[in-house]
Design an enzyme around this catalytic site. Structure first.
Site, short mmCIF file in Angstrom:
data_model
loop_
_atom_site.label_atom_id
_atom_site.label_comp_id
_atom_site.label_asym_id
_atom_site.label_seq_id
_atom_site.Cartn_x
_atom_site.Cartn_y
_atom_site.Cartn_z
N LYS A 194 -26.53 2.03 -13.12
CA LYS A 194 -26.99 2.83 -14.39
C LYS A 194 -27.87 1.95 -14.94
O LYS A 194 -29.08 2.39 -14.84
CB LYS A 194 -25.59 3.12 -15.58
CG LYS A 194 -24.67 3.66 -14.95
CD LYS A 194 -23.42 3.39 -15.62
CE LYS A 194 -22.03 3.95 -14.78
NZ LYS A 194 -21.93 5.17 -14.29
N ASP A 201 -15.73 -4.17 -19.92
CA ASP A 201 -16.38 -3.21 -18.77
C ASP A 201 -17.60 -2.64 -19.66
O ASP A 201 -17.46 -1.68 -20.42
CB ASP A 201 -15.30 -2.31 -18.44
CG ASP A 201 -15.90 -1.32 -17.50
OD1 ASP A 201 -17.27 -1.37 -17.05
OD2 ASP A 201 -15.36 -0.37 -17.03
N TRP A 230 -11.79 5.15 -17.36
CA TRP A 230 -11.86 3.79 -16.59
C TRP A 230 -11.10 2.73 -17.22
O TRP A 230 -10.60 2.10 -16.54
CB TRP A 230 -13.45 3.56 -16.66
CG TRP A 230 -14.50 4.60 -15.99
CD1 TRP A 230 -15.07 5.30 -16.81
CD2 TRP A 230 -14.25 4.88 -14.93
NE1 TRP A 230 -15.92 6.22 -15.86
CE2 TRP A 230 -15.31 5.92 -14.54
CE3 TRP A 230 -13.76 4.49 -13.64
CZ2 TRP A 230 -15.47 6.77 -13.44
CZ3 TRP A 230 -14.21 5.10 -12.56
CH2 TRP A 230 -15.08 6.13 -12.46
#
Ligand code: PMP
Length: 357
Positions: free
Chosen positions: A193, A169, A99
């Site tokens: 999540k 992030d 990511w």
């Protein structure tokens, strides 16, 4: 079922129940949550409470704005540099996984990128801590928890004296542990999540960071427009935001971040202790960087690995297979995963290891 999915992932049972009821009749209105207008007082109340709860859970400052935006965390890889990185400026990025790499790739479209550290050579098994950041950098970007490789920055204060604005992030560990969220210029996280349902992401941005780049910004990409319009610049993902609200209420009832952090430590502690006690299983991440959200481990022999996965399936354990890039196993232990699920998994690991001698 024991749901160890990496995201979308388990949410509290009571959230599913309340959301289901609201699909048929939202708050006794006779209308479904799926058919109310986003500019009605009914939805405004949902949005206002969700934002207020996020502010409360995170302890945000007045200048930190909370936005619900579309496009997942991946859109933020592009939207962040578009808003914060001028063509002639440079931003510092840490490369700690897939990511992070994607965020770096997007940032390069907008300005200079200084990759200050990388653990790519080791297959991202650890977090590189020896690096310096040029004080003129527009910001320093990092991923707090690397979902695929199971590493997580344990002490985030490591970043707080780097002397540049911080952009993080937090997709896979937001709301899972106490963090001084006021230290950040910008935080983003996909909701799927720990926050709620897929289809929306949360962006927390300090207003003082904005309006400093010279490029013209498309209307939908400019954070300032979303702030001005209170996340209602266009039709928001109404249902996803509603599920976030229910999950944020659940978190409050569960005692907030401080209480859930203890529970998350207990869950991860049990699983790592089991891995460490059984020579059949090998932990993937360096001990000091182990993630409490995504526990990654392997078995050396691929045939035995396949056998264990088949057994997990038989026993109703979902999502234990590792990401296709890292292989092995990954058990995601997000906020809503009960301790009992970890007990069940560790018992299975023990009996399997015993059988394998
Ligand atoms: N960042 C991290 C740390 C992630 O774990 C993910 C998704 N798992 C993303 C970004 C991308 O999120 P999305 O699919 O919402 O774009």
């Amino acid at each position: 079922m024991h749901n160890f999915n990496a995201g979308p992932s388990i949410l509290p049972r009571e959230v599913f129940e309340e959301a289901s009821r609201s699909v048929l009749d939202f708050n006794g209105t006779g209308l479904s949550i799926l058919e109310i207008g986003h500019r009605t007082p009914l939805f405004q109340a949902v949005l206002d409470e969700a934002i207020a709860l996020l502010r409360e859970h995170m302890g945000l400052l007045p200048e930190q704005e909370v936005l619900f935006l579309h496009g997942g965390a991946s859109t933020q890889f592009m939207q962040v540099p578009m808003n914060l990185l001028d063509e002639t400026a440079t931003a510092a990025y840490t490369d700690t996984g897939v990511w992070a790499t994607k965020a770096i790739k997007e940032a390069k479209l907008f300005g200079g990128v200084d990759v200050v550290c990388s653990s790519k050579d080791s297959g991202y098994t650890y977090l590189p801590k020896e690096f310096t950041v040029d004080p003129s950098a527009a910001y320093l970007h990092f991923t707090t928890n690397n979902t695929i490789y199971g590493t997580q920055w344990q002490d985030l204060s490591f970043f707080y004296d780097k002397g540049v604005p911080l952009v993080a992030d937090m997709s896979s560990d937001i709301l899972s542990r106490r963090v001084d969220f006021t230290k950040y210029g910008l935080i983003y996280a996909g909701a799927q999540k720990n926050i709620g349902a897929a289809g929306v992401n949360v962006v927390v941005v300090n207003k003082e960071m904005l309006g400093k780049v010279s490029r013209p910004l498309p209307t939908m990409m400019d954070y300032r427009n979303h702030i001005e319009n209170g996340s209602l610049l266009n039709t928001p993902p109404v249902f996803s935001i509603y599920v976030c609200l229910l999950t944020l209420r659940w978190l409050k009832k569960a005692g907030g971040i401080a209480a859930i952090e203890k529970e998350n430590e207990r869950k991860a502690g049990l699983l790592y202790d089991t891995i460490d006690a059984l020579p059949l299983f090998k932990p993937r991440a360096a001990p000091e960087d182990r993630s409490r959200m995504n526990v990654c481990f392997t078995i050396e022999d691929p045939a035995v690995e396949a056998e264990f996965l088949a057994l997990c399936k038989e026993e109703g354990m979902v999502g234990v297979k590792g990401h296709r890039l890292s292989g092995g196993f990954r058990a995601s232990l997000y906020n809503a995963l009960p301790y009992e699920s970890v007990v069940a998994l560790t018992e299975l690991m023990r009996s399997f290891a015993q059988r394998k001698g």
